[in-house]
Design a protein around this motif. Structure first.
Motif, PDB file in Angstrom:
ATOM      1  N   PRO A  85       0.839  -1.209   0.000  1.00  0.00           N
ATOM      2  CA  PRO A  85       0.000   0.000   0.000  1.00  0.00           C
ATOM      3  C   PRO A  85       0.869   1.253   0.000  1.00  0.00           C
ATOM      4  CG  PRO A  85      -0.775  -1.581   1.621  1.00  0.00           C
ATOM      5  CD  PRO A  85       0.548  -2.084   1.146  1.00  0.00           C
ATOM      6  N   ARG A  86       0.365   2.282  -0.626  1.00  0.00           N
ATOM      7  CA  ARG A  86       1.125   3.525  -0.727  1.00  0.00           C
ATOM      8  C   ARG A  86       0.838   4.499   0.423  1.00  0.00           C
ATOM      9  NH1 ARG A  86       2.723   0.343  -3.993  1.00  0.00           N
ATOM     10  NH2 ARG A  86       3.224   0.737  -6.185  1.00  0.00           N
ATOM     11  N   ASP A  87      -0.063   4.092   1.359  1.00  0.00           N
ATOM     12  CA  ASP A  87      -0.445   5.012   2.427  1.00  0.00           C
ATOM     13  C   ASP A  87       0.389   4.852   3.695  1.00  0.00           C
ATOM     14  OD1 ASP A  87      -1.311   2.586   3.357  1.00  0.00           O
ATOM     15  OD2 ASP A  87      -3.436   3.105   3.428  1.00  0.00           O
ATOM     16  N   GLY A  88       1.427   4.006   3.621  1.00  0.00           N
ATOM     17  CA  GLY A  88       2.283   3.823   4.781  1.00  0.00           C
ATOM     18  C   GLY A  88       1.754   2.853   5.812  1.00  0.00           C
ATOM     19  N   SER A  89       0.602   2.215   5.550  1.00  0.00           N
ATOM     20  CA  SER A  89       0.012   1.310   6.541  1.00  0.00           C
ATOM     21  C   SER A  89       0.736  -0.029   6.622  1.00  0.00           C
ATOM     22  CB  SER A  89      -1.469   1.067   6.212  1.00  0.00           C
ATOM     23  OG  SER A  89      -1.612   0.544   4.894  1.00  0.00           O
ATOM     24  N   TRP A  90       1.562  -0.329   5.626  1.00  0.00           N
ATOM     25  CA  TRP A  90       2.365  -1.548   5.663  1.00  0.00           C
ATOM     26  C   TRP A  90       3.801  -1.125   5.954  1.00  0.00           C
ATOM     27  CZ3 TRP A  90       2.768  -5.464   0.998  1.00  0.00           C
ATOM     28  CH2 TRP A  90       3.574  -6.534   1.374  1.00  0.00           C
ATOM     29  N   ALA A  91       4.185  -1.290   7.197  1.00  0.00           N
ATOM     30  CA  ALA A  91       5.501  -0.809   7.622  1.00  0.00           C
ATOM     31  C   ALA A  91       6.638  -1.565   6.961  1.00  0.00           C
ATOM     32  CB  ALA A  91       5.624  -0.883   9.139  1.00  0.00           C
ATOM     33  N   ASP A  92       6.411  -2.840   6.689  1.00  0.00           N
ATOM     34  CA  ASP A  92       7.492  -3.675   6.169  1.00  0.00           C
ATOM     35  C   ASP A  92       7.581  -3.554   4.641  1.00  0.00           C
ATOM     36  OD1 ASP A  92       8.384  -7.209   6.390  1.00  0.00           O
ATOM     37  OD2 ASP A  92       9.574  -5.438   5.976  1.00  0.00           O
ATOM     38  N   VAL A  93       7.783  -2.341   4.142  1.00  0.00           N
ATOM     39  CA  VAL A  93       7.823  -2.143   2.691  1.00  0.00           C
ATOM     40  C   VAL A  93       9.098  -2.711   2.087  1.00  0.00           C
ATOM     41  CG1 VAL A  93       6.357  -0.112   2.712  1.00  0.00           C
ATOM     42  CG2 VAL A  93       8.820   0.155   3.021  1.00  0.00           C
ATOM     43  N   SER A  94      10.041  -3.128   2.943  1.00  0.00           N
ATOM     44  CA  SER A  94      11.271  -3.704   2.406  1.00  0.00           C
ATOM     45  C   SER A  94      10.999  -4.999   1.657  1.00  0.00           C
ATOM     46  CB  SER A  94      12.271  -3.974   3.535  1.00  0.00           C
ATOM     47  OG  SER A  94      11.727  -4.906   4.460  1.00  0.00           O
ATOM     48  N   PHE A  95       9.818  -5.596   1.897  1.00  0.00           N
ATOM     49  CA  PHE A  95       9.476  -6.831   1.193  1.00  0.00           C
ATOM     50  C   PHE A  95       9.290  -6.565  -0.297  1.00  0.00           C
ATOM     51  CE2 PHE A  95       6.611  -9.738  -0.844  1.00  0.00           C
ATOM     52  CZ  PHE A  95       7.073 -10.965  -0.440  1.00  0.00           C
ATOM     53  N   TYR A  96       8.716  -5.411  -0.629  1.00  0.00           N
ATOM     54  CA  TYR A  96       8.315  -5.123  -1.997  1.00  0.00           C
ATOM     55  C   TYR A  96       9.493  -5.261  -2.961  1.00  0.00           C
ATOM     56  CZ  TYR A  96       6.348  -2.655  -5.981  1.00  0.00           C
ATOM     57  OH  TYR A  96       5.905  -2.322  -7.232  1.00  0.00           O
ATOM     58  N   GLY A  97       9.388  -6.220  -3.868  1.00  0.00           N
ATOM     59  CA  GLY A  97      10.427  -6.429  -4.860  1.00  0.00           C
ATOM     60  C   GLY A  97      11.639  -7.180  -4.344  1.00  0.00           C
ATOM     61  N   CYS A  98      11.611  -7.605  -3.093  1.00  0.00           N
ATOM     62  CA  CYS A  98      12.773  -8.298  -2.529  1.00  0.00           C
ATOM     63  C   CYS A  98      12.569  -9.799  -2.669  1.00  0.00           C
ATOM     64  CB  CYS A  98      12.976  -7.927  -1.068  1.00  0.00           C
ATOM     65  SG  CYS A  98      14.354  -8.785  -0.276  1.00  0.00           S
ATOM     66  N   LYS A  99      13.267 -10.430  -3.590  1.00  0.00           N
ATOM     67  CA  LYS A  99      13.062 -11.847  -3.874  1.00  0.00           C
ATOM     68  C   LYS A  99      13.537 -12.749  -2.749  1.00  0.00           C
ATOM     69  CE  LYS A  99      11.675 -13.044  -7.273  1.00  0.00           C
ATOM     70  NZ  LYS A  99      10.289 -13.273  -7.674  1.00  0.00           N
ATOM     71  N   GLY A 100      14.374 -12.191  -1.828  1.00  0.00           N
ATOM     72  CA  GLY A 100      14.886 -13.032  -0.760  1.00  0.00           C
ATOM     73  C   GLY A 100      13.973 -13.098   0.442  1.00  0.00           C
ATOM     74  N   SER A 101      12.873 -12.345   0.438  1.00  0.00           N
ATOM     75  CA  SER A 101      11.971 -12.309   1.588  1.00  0.00           C
ATOM     76  C   SER A 101      10.822 -13.293   1.406  1.00  0.00           C
ATOM     77  CB  SER A 101      11.415 -10.903   1.780  1.00  0.00           C
ATOM     78  OG  SER A 101      12.452  -9.978   1.992  1.00  0.00           O
ATOM     79  N   PRO A 102      10.437 -14.011   2.452  1.00  0.00           N
ATOM     80  CA  PRO A 102       9.325 -14.967   2.337  1.00  0.00           C
ATOM     81  C   PRO A 102       7.977 -14.260   2.293  1.00  0.00           C
ATOM     82  CG  PRO A 102      10.085 -14.863   4.596  1.00  0.00           C
ATOM     83  CD  PRO A 102      11.053 -14.021   3.785  1.00  0.00           C
ATOM     84  N   LEU A 103       6.997 -14.903   1.657  1.00  0.00           N
ATOM     85  CA  LEU A 103       5.660 -14.327   1.599  1.00  0.00           C
ATOM     86  C   LEU A 103       5.058 -14.174   2.988  1.00  0.00           C
ATOM     87  CD1 LEU A 103       4.134 -16.226  -1.464  1.00  0.00           C
ATOM     88  CD2 LEU A 103       5.004 -13.892  -1.396  1.00  0.00           C
ATOM     89  N   SER A 104       5.552 -14.944   3.948  1.00  0.00           N
ATOM     90  CA  SER A 104       5.023 -14.867   5.308  1.00  0.00           C
ATOM     91  C   SER A 104       5.265 -13.498   5.934  1.00  0.00           C
ATOM     92  CB  SER A 104       5.645 -15.956   6.183  1.00  0.00           C
ATOM     93  OG  SER A 104       7.057 -15.815   6.229  1.00  0.00           O
ATOM     94  N   MET A 105       6.153 -12.695   5.351  1.00  0.00           N
ATOM     95  CA  MET A 105       6.413 -11.362   5.869  1.00  0.00           C
ATOM     96  C   MET A 105       5.287 -10.391   5.540  1.00  0.00           C
ATOM     97  SD  MET A 105      10.500 -10.796   5.218  1.00  0.00           S
ATOM     98  CE  MET A 105      10.438  -9.147   5.915  1.00  0.00           C
ATOM     99  N   ILE A 106       4.439 -10.752   4.585  1.00  0.00           N
ATOM    100  CA  ILE A 106       3.327  -9.881   4.221  1.00  0.00           C
ATOM    101  C   ILE A 106       2.253  -9.981   5.296  1.00  0.00           C
ATOM    102  CG2 ILE A 106       1.518  -9.433   2.512  1.00  0.00           C
ATOM    103  CD1 ILE A 106       3.312 -10.663   0.417  1.00  0.00           C
ATOM    104  N   PRO A 107       1.834  -8.853   5.903  1.00  0.00           N
ATOM    105  CA  PRO A 107       0.777  -8.891   6.913  1.00  0.00           C
ATOM    106  C   PRO A 107      -0.481  -9.566   6.383  1.00  0.00           C
ATOM    107  CG  PRO A 107       1.832  -6.746   6.863  1.00  0.00           C
ATOM    108  CD  PRO A 107       2.355  -7.495   5.674  1.00  0.00           C
TER     109      PRO A 107
END
Length: 224
Positions: A85-107
Motif C-alpha cells: 500500500p502507498r499510504d504507509g500502513s504496511w511498515a514492512d515495505v522492504s518486502f516489496y520487490g525483494c526476492k529473498g523475503s518470504p511471503l510470510s512477511m506480508i501482513p
C-alpha cells in the motif's frame, strides 16, 4: 467441491478476463495414460486407442483428470508480485520487490488479490521482481473458474469453435489480418491454436498429436 490451481500465461489470462476463453487443453501424463490402460484391461472402459469414445468410457476417463470434475473449481495461477500500500500502513515495505523475503512477511490483511500486481494486466514500464505463476499462493489469485465439462480427445480433434473457445483469435495473438504472420499460420482459429501450442510445448508435441484433457469452464462471479 474441490479447488485446485491451474497455470495460464499472460495471453490466456487476458482472454479469460475478456470472456474469450472458456476452454483449456492439457496433455495427459504417462501415469494417467497407464491408469486408463489398466482400467481398459479389466473392462471398465475402452482403451483410448480403440476409437470407441462412448460416454461410459469418457465417464471413467474423467475420474483420472487431475484438475477436477464438473462442479469443482480451479483458481488461476499467473505471473505476479505483491504490491505494498502507498499510504504507509504496511511498515514492512522492504518486502516489496525483494526476492529473498518470504511471503510470510506480508501482513495477513494484505494477502489479497487487490494488493498484488498481475503481469497480464500491467501496462506500466517493465519491472523486476515478478514471481513466476507456479509460486502464486491461493490468496493472490484474482480469477476462479468453475469446471462445466471434462473430456479426453486427441489434440488434433479440436474444432474451429473449440479453438475460438480457447481464446485463439487475431486479437488474442496480437495478429492483424493480412499480415505475413497470418499468411504463414493460416486464417483459422485452429491454425492459430496450433501456433500457440507449439510456442508453449514445441513443434514435436504438436506433431505427436497427444491425448489431452479438454476442460470447459465458466468464470465464477464475484471473484477479484
Amino acid at each position: 467441491m474441490k479447488e485446485r490451481g491451474i497455470i495460464f500465461n499472460a495471453e490466456m489470462v487476458r482472454a479469460v478476463l475478456e470472456g474469450r476463453k472458456t476452454q483449456t487443453r492439457r496433455m495427459l501424463s504417462p501415469r494417467q495414460l497407464k491408469m486408463i490402460d489398466a482400467a481398459a484391461s479389466i473392462g471398465e472402459c475402452y482403451p483410448l486407442e480403440s476409437g470407441h469414445q462412448h460416454e461410459n468410457s469418457q465417464s471413467y476417463y474423467r475420474e483420472c483428470c487431475p484438475f477436477g470434475a464438473v462442479g469443482d473449481r480451479v483458481w488461476v495461477r499467473e505471473t505476479w508480485m505483491p504490491d505494498a500500500p502507498r499510504d504507509g500502513s504496511w511498515a514492512d515495505v522492504s518486502f516489496y520487490g525483494c526476492k529473498g523475503s518470504p511471503l510470510s512477511m506480508i501482513p495477513e490483511r494484505y494477502r489479497k488479490p487487490e494488493h498484488c500486481i498481475h503481469r497480464a494486466s500491467w501496462e506500466g514500464s517493465e519491472m523486476v521482481g515478478w514471481t513466476p505463476s507456479i509460486h502464486m499462493p491461493r490468496w493472490a489469485s484474482r480469477i476462479t473458474l468453475e469446471i462445466i465439462g471434462v473430456r479426453v480427445e486427441r489434440l488434433w480433434d479440436i474444432t474451429e469453435e473449440d479453438a475460438k473457445a480457447e481464446g485463439c483469435t487475431f486479437e488474442a495473438l496480437r495478429l492483424k489480418p493480412g499480415t505475413r504472420e497470418v499468411e504463414e499460420m493460416g486464417h483459422t482459429a485452429v491454425s492459430h491454436f496450433g501456433g500457440l501450442w507449439q510456442s508453449i510445448y514445441g513443434d514435436e508435441s504438436w506433431q505427436a498429436n497427444p491425448w489431452v484433457w479438454v476442460i470447459e469452464f465458466k468464470r465464477v462471479e464475484g471473484d477479484a
